[in-house]
Design an enzyme around this catalytic site. Structure first.
Site, PDB file in Angstrom:
ATOM      1  N   CYS A   1       0.793  -0.970   0.283  1.00  0.00           N
ATOM      2  CA  CYS A   1       0.025  -0.265  -0.159  1.00  0.00           C
ATOM      3  C   CYS A   1       1.054   1.514   0.202  1.00  0.00           C
ATOM      4  O   CYS A   1       1.605   1.276   1.456  1.00  0.00           O
ATOM      5  CB  CYS A   1      -1.121  -0.014   1.479  1.00  0.00           C
ATOM      6  N   GLY A   2       0.815   2.388  -0.929  1.00  0.00           N
ATOM      7  CA  GLY A   2       1.618   3.354  -1.405  1.00  0.00           C
ATOM      8  C   GLY A   2       1.942   4.740  -0.415  1.00  0.00           C
ATOM      9  O   GLY A   2       2.036   4.631   0.654  1.00  0.00           O
ATOM     10  N   HIS A   3      -0.218   4.539  -0.046  1.00  0.00           N
ATOM     11  CA  HIS A   3      -0.381   5.773   0.530  1.00  0.00           C
ATOM     12  C   HIS A   3      -0.043   5.242   2.343  1.00  0.00           C
ATOM     13  O   HIS A   3       0.774   6.179   2.843  1.00  0.00           O
ATOM     14  CB  HIS A   3      -1.774   5.976   0.399  1.00  0.00           C
TER      15      HIS A   3
ATOM     16  N   HIS B   1      -7.811  -4.153  -8.350  1.00  0.00           N
ATOM     17  CA  HIS B   1      -8.059  -2.210  -8.352  1.00  0.00           C
ATOM     18  C   HIS B   1      -8.267  -2.693  -9.400  1.00  0.00           C
ATOM     19  O   HIS B   1      -7.596  -2.552 -10.740  1.00  0.00           O
ATOM     20  CB  HIS B   1      -6.689  -1.955  -8.098  1.00  0.00           C
TER      21      HIS B   1
ATOM     22  N   ASP C   1     -10.213   4.878  -3.631  1.00  0.00           N
ATOM     23  CA  ASP C   1      -9.025   5.303  -3.189  1.00  0.00           C
ATOM     24  C   ASP C   1      -9.811   6.894  -2.992  1.00  0.00           C
ATOM     25  O   ASP C   1      -9.600   7.419  -4.090  1.00  0.00           O
ATOM     26  CB  ASP C   1      -7.657   5.033  -3.253  1.00  0.00           C
TER      27      ASP C   1
ATOM     28  N   CYS D   1      -2.955   6.775  -5.111  1.00  0.00           N
ATOM     29  CA  CYS D   1      -3.523   5.088  -4.645  1.00  0.00           C
ATOM     30  C   CYS D   1      -1.267   5.137  -5.743  1.00  0.00           C
ATOM     31  O   CYS D   1      -1.350   5.318  -6.595  1.00  0.00           O
ATOM     32  CB  CYS D   1      -4.123   4.663  -5.751  1.00  0.00           C
ATOM     33  N   GLY D   2      -0.943   4.551  -4.269  1.00  0.00           N
ATOM     34  CA  GLY D   2       0.643   4.678  -4.739  1.00  0.00           C
ATOM     35  C   GLY D   2       0.739   3.665  -5.644  1.00  0.00           C
ATOM     36  O   GLY D   2       1.567   3.363  -6.390  1.00  0.00           O
ATOM     37  N   THR D   3       0.518   2.453  -5.547  1.00  0.00           N
ATOM     38  CA  THR D   3       0.864   1.258  -6.421  1.00  0.00           C
ATOM     39  C   THR D   3       0.017   1.230  -7.625  1.00  0.00           C
ATOM     40  O   THR D   3       0.568   0.560  -7.913  1.00  0.00           O
ATOM     41  CB  THR D   3      -0.051  -0.471  -5.312  1.00  0.00           C
TER      42      THR D   3
HETATM   43  O1  PYC Z   1      -1.787   3.583  -2.043  1.00  0.00           O
HETATM   44  O2  PYC Z   1      -1.438   2.090  -3.015  1.00  0.00           O
HETATM   45  C1  PYC Z   1      -1.924   2.811  -2.346  1.00  0.00           C
HETATM   46  C2  PYC Z   1      -3.062   1.549  -1.865  1.00  0.00           C
HETATM   47  C3  PYC Z   1      -3.717   0.900  -2.389  1.00  0.00           C
HETATM   48  C4  PYC Z   1      -4.925   0.424  -1.801  1.00  0.00           C
HETATM   49  C5  PYC Z   1      -5.004   2.014  -1.453  1.00  0.00           C
HETATM   50  N1  PYC Z   1      -4.250   3.001  -1.376  1.00  0.00           N
END
Ligand code: PYC
Length: 309
Positions: free
Chosen positions: A86-88, A200, A226, A230-232
Site C-alpha cells: 500500500c503506497g499511501h 483494483h 481511494d 493510490c501509490g501502487t
Molecule cells: O496507495 O497503494 C495505495 C493504496 C492501495 C489501496 C489503497 N491505497
C-alpha cells in the site's frame, strides 16, 4: 488488552496504524500475515469495520524487522482482507513513526509481504516511496460492458494488480463516486474472468488542474474508492507509460486523485528488456488521531459489524 493506533491520511486516504506490540512474531511478513489472518483477524475487523472504522480505511501493523538492517515490517489490511502493498499506507506509516519520534529523516527499508520497499523521509516531512519492481502484464485487453460500451484495459502490477482503463472519451469522471463504483465493479467482474489476480480498477482521464498529468479513480478491493491517487496504482500506471515509451526515466509525473490530491512520481529502469521499473512516489501524510482501543465485552459490535453479504 492494550492496543494503541495512530490515524493519518495521505492525500485524503486514511491509514490506521497499530503501533503496540502484537502477538504474531517470527517468520517473514507473509508468514506473520498468515498468522494474523488465521488467529487475529478480529484486530482487523475491530479497527476497520464500522462502528469504529469505515469502508475507506486502510490498516497497518508495524512489526519488528526480520533483517536487522531494516527499519520495520508492515502488514496492510482493509475492510475486505489483506493487501500486498500500500503506497499511501507506507507514507502514512512513515509519518506516524516520525510523529511518535521513532523515525528520523533519512532512508528507511520496510519489509512487506511482497518484498522490501525503501522510504525516504525528507526534512520537510515529505516521504518518497521507492516501490517494489513494477511491470505491465498485458495491454489492450477488450472489455465489453453490459450496455455495449467497449473499453480497453492494461493489466499492470505495482505492488497490487490493477486493470487500467482510459475513460477520457466518456463523462464518467464528472459523475458522482457512486456511479464510478458501480461501473468499476462491473469492469472488475469482467477482468477477473481472465486475470483473477486483479483486485483494483483504475479509471483515468485528463487532470482537472493543468499542473497535473492525469486524474484517476481507483476502486479498491472493499468496493470503496481511494481518496488518494493510490501509490501502487500510480506505480502500475508508470509501468504502462514506461512500456509504451510515453514517460522517460526520471521524468516527473503528477497523478491527481478523484478528490484532487496529488502524488509526484517518476521511475528508473530495473530491466529494460523485460520492462520492469522501480517507481518512486512522493507525498506528505498528516497524523490526525491517537486512539486507544476499548473493547467492552457487553458491546455486541466491539469487534466490528461483520461484512454485509
Ligand atoms: O496507495 O497503494 C495505495 C493504496 C492501495 C489501496 C489503497 N491505497
Amino acid at each position: 488488552m492494550q492496543c494503541r493506533v495512530i490515524d493519518s491520511h495521505t492525500g485524503g486516504e486514511p491509514t490506521r496504524t497499530i503501533v503496540s506490540e502484537v502477538p504474531f512474531i517470527g517468520g517473514s511478513v507473509a508468514a506473520r500475515l498468515a498468522m494474523m489472518r488465521e488467529q487475529f483477524d478480529f484486530l482487523r475487523t475491530a479497527l476497520i469495520h464500522e462502528p469504529r472504522g469505515s469502508e475507506v480505511m486502510v490498516g497497518a501493523v508495524v512489526l519488528p524487522a526480520i533483517d536487522p538492517k531494516n527499519t520495520a515490517g508492515v502488514i496492510f489490511f482493509n475492510n475486505a482482507g489483506y493487501l500486498g502493498m500500500c503506497g499511501h499506507g507506507t507514507i502514512g506509516v512513515v509519518e506516524t513513526l516520525r510523529w511518535l519520534g521513532r523515525l528520523q529523516p533519512g532512508r528507511h527499508c520496510f519489509e512487506t509481504c511482497v518484498g522490501e520497499v525503501q522510504a525516504i523521509l525528507h526534512e520537510d516531512r515529505r516521504v518518497t516511496l521507492e516501490n517494489v519492481a513494477s511491470y505491465r502484464v498485458a495491454s489492450n485487453c477488450p472489455i465489453r460492458l453490459a450496455d455495449g460500451l467497449l473499453l480497453s484495459a492494461d493489466i499492470s502490477y505495482g505492488g497490487n494488480y490493477f486493470a487500467l482503463l482510459d475513460v477520457s472519451h466518456t463523462d464518467w469522471l464528472d459523475r458522482p463516486a457512486g456511479y464510478l463504483i458501480d461501473r468499476a465493479t462491473e469492469i472488475l467482474g469482467l477482468v477477473q474472468k481472465q486475470y483473477p489476480q486483479v483486485d483494483h480498477i483504475e479509471l483515468f482521464g485528463p487532470a482537472v488542474s493543468r499542473d497535473n498529468d492525469s486524474r484517476s479513480f481507483v476502486l479498491c478491493p472493499g468496493h470503496q474508492y481511494d481518496r488518494s491517487p493510490c501509490g501502487t496504482g500510480t506505480s502500475a500506471k508508470l509501468a504502462c507509460l514506461a512500456a509504451d515509451g510515453e514517460l522517460a526515466p526520471g521524468q516527473r509525473w503528477l497523478q491527481e486523485s478523484f478528490i484532487g490530491s496529488v502524488f509526484e512520481a517518476s521511475y528508473e529502469w530495473l530491466d529494460k528488456a523485460s520492462k520492469q521499473i522501480r517507481p518512486s512516489v512522493s507525498a506528505r501524510a498528516f497524523v490526525n488521531g491517537d486512539l486507544q482501543l476499548v473493547v467492552d465485552p457487553e458491546d455486541p459490535f466491539c469487534w466490528g459489524i461483520p461484512s454485509r453479504p
